[in-house]
Write a protein that holds these residues in place. Structure first.
Motif, PDB file in Angstrom:
ATOM      1  N   ALA A 167       0.997  -1.333  -0.302  1.00 24.08           N
ATOM      2  CA  ALA A 167      -0.117  -0.090   0.177  1.00 24.08           C
ATOM      3  C   ALA A 167       0.827   1.113  -0.583  1.00 24.08           C
ATOM      4  CB  ALA A 167      -0.743  -0.252   0.988  1.00 24.08           C
ATOM      5  N   ARG A 168       0.134   2.370  -0.874  1.00 24.32           N
ATOM      6  CA  ARG A 168       1.021   3.224  -0.464  1.00 24.32           C
ATOM      7  C   ARG A 168      -0.024   4.587  -0.974  1.00 24.32           C
ATOM      8  NH1 ARG A 168       3.255   0.391  -5.004  1.00 24.32           N
ATOM      9  NH2 ARG A 168       2.215   1.780  -6.820  1.00 24.32           N
ATOM     10  N   ALA A 169       0.473   5.432   0.012  1.00 23.47           N
ATOM     11  CA  ALA A 169      -0.451   6.956   0.271  1.00 23.47           C
ATOM     12  C   ALA A 169       0.202   7.845  -1.032  1.00 23.47           C
ATOM     13  CB  ALA A 169      -0.043   7.433   1.356  1.00 23.47           C
ATOM     14  N   GLU A 170      -0.105   7.614  -1.841  1.00 26.05           N
ATOM     15  CA  GLU A 170       0.308   8.431  -3.610  1.00 26.05           C
ATOM     16  C   GLU A 170      -1.221   9.064  -3.910  1.00 26.05           C
ATOM     17  OE1 GLU A 170       3.745   5.993  -3.813  1.00 26.05           O
ATOM     18  OE2 GLU A 170       2.407   5.815  -5.293  1.00 26.05           O
ATOM     19  N   THR A 171      -1.417  10.107  -4.378  1.00 26.90           N
ATOM     20  CA  THR A 171      -2.202  10.282  -5.387  1.00 26.90           C
ATOM     21  C   THR A 171      -2.289   9.407  -6.209  1.00 26.90           C
ATOM     22  OG1 THR A 171      -2.699  12.983  -4.421  1.00 26.90           O
ATOM     23  CG2 THR A 171      -3.398  12.619  -6.397  1.00 26.90           C
ATOM     24  N   LEU A 172      -3.504   9.487  -7.065  1.00 29.55           N
ATOM     25  CA  LEU A 172      -4.389   8.411  -8.224  1.00 29.55           C
ATOM     26  C   LEU A 172      -3.045   9.300  -9.466  1.00 29.55           C
ATOM     27  CD1 LEU A 172      -7.155   7.254  -7.990  1.00 29.55           C
ATOM     28  CD2 LEU A 172      -5.078   5.735  -7.567  1.00 29.55           C
ATOM     29  N   GLU A 173      -1.805   8.298  -9.887  1.00 28.57           N
ATOM     30  CA  GLU A 173      -1.901   8.681 -11.956  1.00 28.57           C
ATOM     31  C   GLU A 173      -3.183   8.597 -12.563  1.00 28.57           C
ATOM     32  OE1 GLU A 173       1.636  10.121 -12.807  1.00 28.57           O
ATOM     33  OE2 GLU A 173       1.986   9.659 -10.561  1.00 28.57           O
ATOM     34  N   PRO A 174      -2.786  10.066 -13.311  1.00 26.00           N
ATOM     35  CA  PRO A 174      -4.199  10.117 -13.768  1.00 26.00           C
ATOM     36  C   PRO A 174      -3.877   9.241 -15.260  1.00 26.00           C
ATOM     37  CG  PRO A 174      -2.809  11.747 -14.323  1.00 26.00           C
ATOM     38  CD  PRO A 174      -2.357  11.296 -13.631  1.00 26.00           C
ATOM     39  N   VAL A 175      -4.966   8.118 -16.097  1.00 23.35           N
ATOM     40  CA  VAL A 175      -5.073   7.746 -16.535  1.00 23.35           C
ATOM     41  C   VAL A 175      -6.227   7.930 -18.608  1.00 23.35           C
ATOM     42  CG1 VAL A 175      -5.434   5.527 -14.750  1.00 23.35           C
ATOM     43  CG2 VAL A 175      -7.319   6.763 -15.817  1.00 23.35           C
ATOM     44  N   THR A 176      -5.818   7.437 -19.380  1.00 20.43           N
ATOM     45  CA  THR A 176      -6.704   7.786 -20.087  1.00 20.43           C
ATOM     46  C   THR A 176      -7.131   5.854 -21.083  1.00 20.43           C
ATOM     47  OG1 THR A 176      -4.557   9.469 -21.333  1.00 20.43           O
ATOM     48  CG2 THR A 176      -6.327   8.396 -22.788  1.00 20.43           C
ATOM     49  N   LEU A 177      -8.651   6.517 -21.058  1.00 25.98           N
ATOM     50  CA  LEU A 177      -9.238   5.154 -21.384  1.00 25.98           C
ATOM     51  C   LEU A 177      -9.900   5.323 -23.340  1.00 25.98           C
ATOM     52  CD1 LEU A 177     -11.281   5.783 -18.355  1.00 25.98           C
ATOM     53  CD2 LEU A 177      -9.400   4.235 -18.698  1.00 25.98           C
ATOM     54  N   LEU A 178      -9.882   3.908 -23.546  1.00 21.58           N
ATOM     55  CA  LEU A 178     -10.066   3.665 -24.838  1.00 21.58           C
ATOM     56  C   LEU A 178     -11.999   2.913 -24.618  1.00 21.58           C
ATOM     57  CD1 LEU A 178      -6.877   2.672 -27.397  1.00 21.58           C
ATOM     58  CD2 LEU A 178      -7.621   4.938 -26.513  1.00 21.58           C
ATOM     59  N   LEU A 179     -12.322   3.865 -25.275  1.00 18.09           N
ATOM     60  CA  LEU A 179     -13.975   2.749 -25.609  1.00 18.09           C
ATOM     61  C   LEU A 179     -13.982   2.974 -26.845  1.00 18.09           C
ATOM     62  CD1 LEU A 179     -16.177   2.463 -24.063  1.00 18.09           C
ATOM     63  CD2 LEU A 179     -17.286   4.906 -24.930  1.00 18.09           C
ATOM     64  N   ASN A 180     -14.884   1.633 -27.240  1.00 22.83           N
ATOM     65  CA  ASN A 180     -15.299   0.821 -28.442  1.00 22.83           C
ATOM     66  C   ASN A 180     -16.515   1.635 -28.613  1.00 22.83           C
ATOM     67  OD1 ASN A 180     -16.430  -0.251 -30.585  1.00 22.83           O
ATOM     68  ND2 ASN A 180     -15.824  -2.090 -30.181  1.00 22.83           N
ATOM     69  N   GLN A 181     -16.808   2.872 -29.153  1.00 19.19           N
ATOM     70  CA  GLN A 181     -18.485   3.318 -28.832  1.00 19.19           C
ATOM     71  C   GLN A 181     -19.513   2.742 -29.583  1.00 19.19           C
ATOM     72  OE1 GLN A 181     -18.411   7.642 -27.560  1.00 19.19           O
ATOM     73  NE2 GLN A 181     -19.868   7.961 -28.949  1.00 19.19           N
ATOM     74  N   PRO A 182     -20.887   2.583 -29.465  1.00 15.31           N
ATOM     75  CA  PRO A 182     -21.134   2.178 -29.888  1.00 15.31           C
ATOM     76  C   PRO A 182     -22.325   3.216 -30.969  1.00 15.31           C
ATOM     77  CG  PRO A 182     -22.207   1.247 -28.041  1.00 15.31           C
ATOM     78  CD  PRO A 182     -21.117   2.489 -28.216  1.00 15.31           C
ATOM     79  N   ALA A 183     -22.601   3.020 -32.318  1.00 16.55           N
ATOM     80  CA  ALA A 183     -22.716   4.596 -32.476  1.00 16.55           C
ATOM     81  C   ALA A 183     -24.079   5.014 -32.349  1.00 16.55           C
ATOM     82  CB  ALA A 183     -23.743   3.381 -34.270  1.00 16.55           C
ATOM     83  N   GLY A 184     -24.499   6.452 -32.689  1.00 15.68           N
ATOM     84  CA  GLY A 184     -25.728   6.850 -31.965  1.00 15.68           C
ATOM     85  C   GLY A 184     -25.643   6.972 -30.633  1.00 15.68           C
ATOM     86  N   GLN A 185     -24.557   6.700 -30.086  1.00 15.11           N
ATOM     87  CA  GLN A 185     -24.327   7.265 -28.960  1.00 15.11           C
ATOM     88  C   GLN A 185     -23.414   8.791 -28.536  1.00 15.11           C
ATOM     89  OE1 GLN A 185     -21.507   4.541 -25.560  1.00 15.11           O
ATOM     90  NE2 GLN A 185     -23.319   4.578 -24.099  1.00 15.11           N
TER      91      GLN A 185
END
Length: 236
Positions: free
Chosen positions: A56-74
């Motif tokens: 365990a580490r008391a550290e601020t979360l590192e920012p993350v980048t997410l990829l989504l396979n987004q459905p058409a029309g959303q």
């Protein structure tokens, strides 16, 4: 019977750490209540067993980048809200620590045009936002486009040299047939409607479009409606 108390307060009492350190441990997914990870500092506990996981580490979360396979029309906001623990791709769970904090303050960069499906990028990292926005005109985007009709190899080759339609210059594009009904298009910074215009130039009816790559980051085998983390080795 003892009064319910905040998980962060219980952790302070157990560890002798500061309140902020307790919150960082909890938000980092390092604290269990009766063996179950709880990420909310305000979570109320009574007689349950509260423990800190190894490493365990008391550290601020590192920012993350997410990829989504987004459905058409959303729309973009619905797409952002749709990402959660249950929609993380099974094939991309190994070796990652999915945390609720990773879904907070996610901003969409290089958004899909309305009606398109496929690779949609969300990030908490200002460095990713700045780089993608700065490089967008130079970044290749790759699409698989569903069409009806026929186009000759010569017509596809003309797209790479640049073509005009209705007195407007269309973006240069590398085009090839993936199969009889799907065209693969690679172009830079397409504006809404331009892929439709390219298809119209080829006398093809556009039925749907799916983005599969942005710069150096490909969506890969990501099921529709599911997401994955962008790896540290991937670069837009």
């Amino acid at each position: 019977m003892s009064e319910p108390t905040r998980l962060s307060k219980r952790l302070v009492e157990q560890l002798g750490c500061s309140r902020r350190e307790a919150e960082l441990y909890i938000e980092g997914g390092w604290v269990t209540v009766d063996g179950v990870v709880v990420e909310q500092p305000q979570f109320k506990v009574e007689q349950q067993s509260v423990a800190l996981l190894p490493g365990a580490r008391a550290e601020t979360l590192e920012p993350v980048t997410l990829l989504l396979n987004q459905p058409a029309g959303q729309d973009t906001e619905s797409a952002r809200v749709s990402m959660g623990m249950d929609s993380l791709s099974e094939a991309h769970r190994e070796g990652v620590r999915a945390l609720h904090g990773h879904f907070a303050r996610q901003a969409c960069v290089a958004p899909l045009e309305p009606g398109a499906s496929g690779l949609q990028v969300f990030t908490q990292d200002w460095r990713v936002t700045r780089k993608v926005n700065a490089d967008l005109r130079r970044l290749e985007q790759e699409f698989v486009v569903q069409v009806r009709g026929e186009a000759s190899p010569q017509a596809l080759e003309r797209l790479a040299r640049g073509v005009m339609r209705n007195d407007r210059e269309l973006p240069k594009a590398k085009a090839s047939w993936q199969n009889e009904t799907h065209l693969r298009l690679v172009l830079k910074n397409p504006q809404p409607g331009q892929i439709s215009e390219l298809c119209a130039y080829l006398r093809l009816e556009l039925l749907g479009m799916r983005r599969i790559r942005l710069g150096g980051v490909s969506m890969g085998k990501l099921p529709l409606g599911q997401w994955r983390y962008v790896a540290a080795t991937e670069r837009f």
